[in-house]
Design an enzyme around this catalytic site. Structure first.
Site, PDB file in Angstrom:
ATOM      1  N   TYR A  48      41.987 -27.919  73.665  1.00 59.94           N
ATOM      2  CA  TYR A  48      43.086 -27.251  73.998  1.00 59.94           C
ATOM      3  C   TYR A  48      42.610 -25.722  74.120  1.00 59.94           C
ATOM      4  O   TYR A  48      42.316 -24.825  73.267  1.00 59.94           O
ATOM      5  CB  TYR A  48      43.927 -27.232  72.601  1.00 59.94           C
ATOM      6  N   HIS A 133      38.954 -38.010  69.813  1.00 63.42           N
ATOM      7  CA  HIS A 133      39.996 -37.487  70.923  1.00 63.42           C
ATOM      8  C   HIS A 133      39.816 -38.224  72.160  1.00 63.42           C
ATOM      9  O   HIS A 133      38.887 -38.045  73.126  1.00 63.42           O
ATOM     10  CB  HIS A 133      39.720 -36.069  71.023  1.00 63.42           C
TER      11      HIS A 133
END
Length: 320
Positions: A48, A133
């Site tokens: 992010y 992830h």
């Protein structure tokens, strides 16, 4: 609301400048407002904003009592310097300089290096949950190297729970069947609009005692407003006309029951016993307060029955 709010967490991809720039001050205001409202679960990832979300979250939480919040981050993408990116922006959806790039790495060493870097950016000595992830194309290394490394870190107390976070349910089910995960983060596949994870993943998690955290509850925007616009997004792309039509039909049933599409979307996943938490994102305090207001009161129970009767929910969906 206090008890249910304890299961609602703040996802920080918008605070990593996803699609739109957010200032440090605006990001801090969102996190502070979430804390003041009672939110104590925070989720982030190196992905992010190339570490920006982790830095902003760590700065906002540094003076908060560590035992009073739960924080999750992710591994699988290492961040490495990239001088060639000077003068241009990241090409993966985040409005940040491209002077750092992501490198896929689910090796044991990569996991340790990724977590060490995350702890440094966060300013913490431990995290509560670590997810693999998006290991979609990396099953062998993720299952064979990354997970054993996380198991070891869990035994050392560096992390609390371990799991995987994905936009698909099939590989998450495989992790639950074949490994020692404690938790899975499921984005977009168990929502008011789409329940594809219902038949296999959720019963499996309930049977094995694996927690499910639901994310992407608005399916990237389609369910975020009572009045669904023609250009609404679904799975981060312009929604097909038939999907927009389905969302509008759900919204009409919500209106008949005195509630809204966003409220129903936020409450929906908690009807399944395997779902123990959910994440919402916000890039402004206005968005955050709107989401929390929508979550203030559960929709009437009759809503779910009517949605099933009209073929707008899977027949086997359990509800509140």
């Amino acid at each position: 609301m206090a008890d249910t709010l304890s299961r609602l967490g703040l996802g920080t991809s918008p605070l990593g400048n996803l699609y739109t720039e957010v200032t440090d001050r605006e990001a801090r205001a969102v996190i502070d407002a979430a804390w003041e409202a009672g939110v104590r679960i925070f989720d982030t990832a190196p992905h992010y904003g190339l570490g920006l979300a982790e830095k902003r979250l760590g700065a906002a939480l540094k003076d908060r009592p560590r035992d009073e919040f739960l924080l999750s981050t992710k591994v699988g993408r290492l961040l490495v310097p990239d001088p060639s990116g000077a003068g241009r922006l990241d090409d993966d959806g985040f409005v940040v300089p491209a002077t750092t790039r992501r490198v896929w790495d689910f090796s044991a060493d990569g996991v340790r290096r990724s977590l060490e870097s995350s702890l440094e950016r966060l300013g913490l000595d431990r995290v509560d949950v670590v997810y693999l992830h998006d290991p979609d194309d990396h099953w062998e290394q993720a299952a064979g190297e990354a997970l054993p490394a996380l198991v070891e870190l869990r035994s050392q107390g560096v992390v609390g729970a371990i799991g995987a976070g994905m936009n698909q349910w099939q590989m998450l089910a495989r992790f639950v069947r074949e490994s020692a995960v404690d938790i899975v983060l499921l984005a977009g596949r168990y929502t008011l609009l789409e329940q594809t994870a219902l038949a296999e993943l959720l019963p499996l998690c309930a049977e094995r005692g694996v927690d499910v955290v639901a994310a992407g509850l608005f399916n990237s925007g389609l369910l975020a407003r009572q009045d669904v616009p023609d250009d609404a997004t679904y799975d981060y792309r312009t929604a097909p006309a038939d999907v927009v039509g389905r969302a509008r039909r759900i919204a009409a049933v919500c209106a008949r029951h005195g509630t809204t599409l966003p409220a129903a979307a936020l409450w929906f996943p908690f009807g399944h016993p395997a779902v123990t938490g959910a994440l919402i994102g916000a890039r402004s305090t206005a968005e955050l307060h709107a989401n929390l207001a929508a979550f203030a009161e559960p929709p009437p129970p009759g809503l779910w029955a009517d949605l099933r009767d009209e073929g707008l929910l899977e027949a086997g969906v359990p509800t509140q």
